[in-house]
Design an enzyme around this catalytic site. Structure first.
Site, PDB file in Angstrom:
ATOM      1  N   GLY A 220       0.767  -1.219   0.026  1.00 16.78           N
ATOM      2  CA  GLY A 220       0.136   0.101   0.156  1.00 16.78           C
ATOM      3  C   GLY A 220       0.778   1.346   0.037  1.00 16.78           C
ATOM      4  O   GLY A 220       1.962   1.220   0.285  1.00 16.78           O
TER       5      GLY A 220
ATOM      6  N   CYS B   1       5.451  -6.327   1.449  1.00 16.92           N
ATOM      7  CA  CYS B   1       5.705  -5.166   1.027  1.00 16.92           C
ATOM      8  C   CYS B   1       5.523  -4.220   2.203  1.00 16.92           C
ATOM      9  O   CYS B   1       5.981  -4.295   3.325  1.00 16.92           O
ATOM     10  CB  CYS B   1       4.902  -4.778  -0.273  1.00 16.92           C
ATOM     11  SG  CYS B   1       5.828  -3.097  -0.871  1.00 16.92           S
TER      12      CYS B   1
ATOM     13  N   SER C 253     -23.251  -5.603 -23.000  1.00 18.59           N
ATOM     14  CA  SER C 253     -22.215  -4.890 -23.921  1.00 18.59           C
ATOM     15  C   SER C 253     -21.858  -5.705 -25.119  1.00 18.59           C
ATOM     16  O   SER C 253     -21.231  -5.265 -26.103  1.00 18.59           O
ATOM     17  CB  SER C 253     -21.335  -4.372 -23.095  1.00 18.59           C
ATOM     18  OG  SER C 253     -20.394  -5.556 -23.039  1.00 18.59           O
ATOM     19  N   GLY C 254     -22.000  -6.994 -25.079  1.00 23.78           N
ATOM     20  CA  GLY C 254     -21.375  -8.058 -26.075  1.00 23.78           C
ATOM     21  C   GLY C 254     -19.887  -8.438 -25.533  1.00 23.78           C
ATOM     22  O   GLY C 254     -19.514  -9.401 -26.323  1.00 23.78           O
ATOM     23  N   GLY C 255     -19.641  -8.198 -24.550  1.00 27.88           N
ATOM     24  CA  GLY C 255     -18.669  -8.549 -23.666  1.00 27.88           C
ATOM     25  C   GLY C 255     -18.833 -10.043 -22.868  1.00 27.88           C
ATOM     26  O   GLY C 255     -20.118 -10.267 -22.868  1.00 27.88           O
TER      27      GLY C 255
ATOM     28  N   SER D 128     -20.792  -9.085 -19.015  1.00 25.76           N
ATOM     29  CA  SER D 128     -22.420  -8.750 -18.937  1.00 25.76           C
ATOM     30  C   SER D 128     -23.075  -9.877 -19.673  1.00 25.76           C
ATOM     31  O   SER D 128     -24.272 -10.265 -19.233  1.00 25.76           O
ATOM     32  CB  SER D 128     -22.489  -7.610 -19.625  1.00 25.76           C
ATOM     33  OG  SER D 128     -22.397  -7.766 -20.944  1.00 25.76           O
TER      34      SER D 128
END
Ligand code: XMP
Length: 527
Positions: A68, A95, A241-243, A246
């Protein structure tokens, strides 16, 4: 209306909690653990009240403290880590999480003697369970200015690097192991990252039961609960959306309420060549009822004169939701189905503390839709999990493995103002790139391959005449998760064929350049 909490696992069956301190790569940790079959949930620390900590982690076998942007001197997270240690939780600090752990246990964190960014060589100085079967010199991905310069008393240091005198440590406390590593094992560029996670989940006895069948069942159960909240006589609108995302979200809901579901597909005129047609064919096969709204003129008008990338995104997003809202109203719908997936939420800056990078348009602002129930069956899933679901639901494989296209489509692949002419050029160039890559069977190993119409104009020679025209940039990248990416090292002949085809088939283009920048520092898309 609020949804019913987390999908795919109540807090009782979560094996690992990843506490996100706002790191860009934090959600990758949960994803890697899931790839190993361990159900890990990602919890943004800024949304977590310390008094709820116990409840959130009660069933988990271990907690990862992510990286972070904070520094331990801010003392923002000491209390949370102290509570975790006191309640004898197995911890893995990464980290900033590693520095935090060392700091709370009494070690010293200071400016690193040599800040490390990118590929870094570490030396393992002592073997232990976390580093089992990992060679003693490996290359890992680092990103830090501060470092643990003195380990806590009683801690064992087992790895070092030039800039990290304590690159990895272990502290035993009342029978639990507190591990910390300065590098990012979750990033693909870190060698043996998955091995490290595998060793860790073994050491905490985490169960590896997060399988595709369980994911399917979880998503279905969750969606059923959500659908049961909708009045029986109300329609359900799915924004598609065609993707892949969705489409899978709509397909899941159609398993439960197909007779009431309408997929609203708004054609913004910014789809790559053939995409809309392919998607419509796939939906037909699935039996989804589709309302195709042709709004391409409206979008083009709204984008006239707009040069700024974020402004374009905002305009597209606003217009999209305006039209969607009208449709929801027309259908008097009781709910909206959305294909939001987990990385969308994170990249849109939904996690407090993680930097806002781009506003992805498929993340809905609740304010825009008021009290409407929003069903987001996939919002806790990663892309590969969504793809597996898509396969199980019988979606067309072409759709399931389609390369990602950003919500604003080709608008962010035309630098600056979007015009009809530019859209046509980029669409043609994109089609050529896709065609050649797929012809040579290179698509399987690539994350994305597409064309960008740049702002630059350049001189060329066409026929016997001097020509002044557009410059197309070709972006072809390899990536595992879109968080980092590198340019694909394709055979020269393939790149030359792309350049030749584009310049000879598209009149106004005189030059093609290949983008050889990694992410970071570049992003995958140009805008
Ligand atoms: P960047 O360009 O941020 O892209 O490296 C990472 C991945 O996200 C996709 N992307 C978007 N997807 N709406 C989306 O739905 C957006 O506005 C958007 N911008 C980038 C990009 O194609 C890549 O896969």
């Amino acid at each position: 209306m609020e949804d019913q909490g987390l999908s795919c696992g109540s807090l009782d069956n979560v094996e690992v909690i990843v506490l996100d301190f706002g790191g860009q790569y934090a959600h990758l940790i949960a994803r890697r653990l899931r790839e190993l079959g361990v159900l890990a949930l990602h919890v943004p620390v800024d949304k977590l009240r310390p008094e709820d900590l116990d409840m959130v982690i009660s069933g988990a076998k271990g907690v990862v403290l992510s990286g972070g942007p904070s520094s331990v001197w801010e003392k923002k997270h000491d209390r949370i880590v102290s509570i975790l240690i006191r309640r004898k939780t197995n911890l893995l600090g990464i980290c900033y999480g590693h520095q935090l752990l060392a700091h709370v246990l009494g070690g010293r964190v200071d400016k690193s003697p040599k800040p490390e960014f990118g590929p870094t060589r570490i030396r393992i100085v002592e073997k232990n369970q976390l580093l089992e079967d990992i060679p003693s010199i490996i290359n890992v991905w680092m990103s830090h200015n501060d470092a643990v310069v003195e380990p806590p008393k009683g801690a064992k240091v087992f790895a070092v690097s030039e800039g990290s005198p304590v690159a990895a440590m272990k502290y035993e406390y009342n029978g639990v192991f507190l591990y910390g590593v300065q590098w990012h094992p979750e990033v693909v560029h870190s060698e043996f990252g998955m091995k490290l996670f595998e060793n860790w989940i073994k050491s905490i006895n985490a169960t590896r039961s997060w399988t595709p069948n369980i994911i399917y069942k979880c998503v279905l159960d969750y969606t059923m609960k959500q659908v049961s909240l909708i009045d029986n006589d109300k329609k359900i609108v799915a924004a598609i959306s065609g993707g892949i995302d969705s489409s899978v979200a709509a397909a899941i809901v159609s398993k439960i309420a197909s007779d009431r579901l309408i997929g609203v597909l708004i054609d913004h005129g910014l789809h790559p060549e053939g995409e809309l047609e392919n998607a419509l064919r796939a939906y037909k096969k699935l039996g989804l009822v589709i309302d195709l709204v042709d709004a391409s003129e409206e979008f083009l008008n709204a984008l006239r004169g707009v040069n700024d990338a974020e402004e374009k995104r905002r305009i597209i997003s606003e217009l999209y939701f305006k039209i969607l809202k009208e449709k929801i109203y027309d259908y008097n719908a009781g709910a909206l189905v959305q294909g939001t997936i987990y990385p969308d939420l994170i990249e849109s800056g939904f996690v407090p503390g993680s930097a806002r990078i781009k506003s992805h348009h498929n993340v809905i602002s609740r304010e825009l839709l008021g009290d409407l129930l929003i069903v987001e069956p996939l919002k806790w899933l990663y892309k590969d999990e969504v793809r597996r679901l898509g396969e199980m639901l019988g979606l067309d494989m072409k759709l399931v493995y389609k390369k990602p296209v950003p919500g604003p489509g080709l608008a962010v692949r035309v630098e600056g103002e979007v015009t009809r002419e530019k859209l046509e050029i980029v669409r043609k160039a994109d089609y050529i790139v896709r065609g050649i890559i797929e012809k040579y069977g290179l698509d399987r190993d690539l994350w994305q391959y597409f064309a960008v119409l740049t702002r630059s104009m350049a001189t060329g020679v066409k026929g016997d005449n001097r020509a002044y025209g557009y410059v197309i940039a070709v972006r072809i990248v390899e990536s595992k998760d879109a968080m980092t990416a590198r340019p694909a090292r394709l055979p020269w002949e393939v790149l030359e064929e792309i350049a030749l085809e584009i310049t000879s088939r598209i009149d106004r283009v005189v030059r093609v350049v290949y983008d050889i920048t990694s992410k970071p520092p570049a992003t995958i898309e140009w805008e």
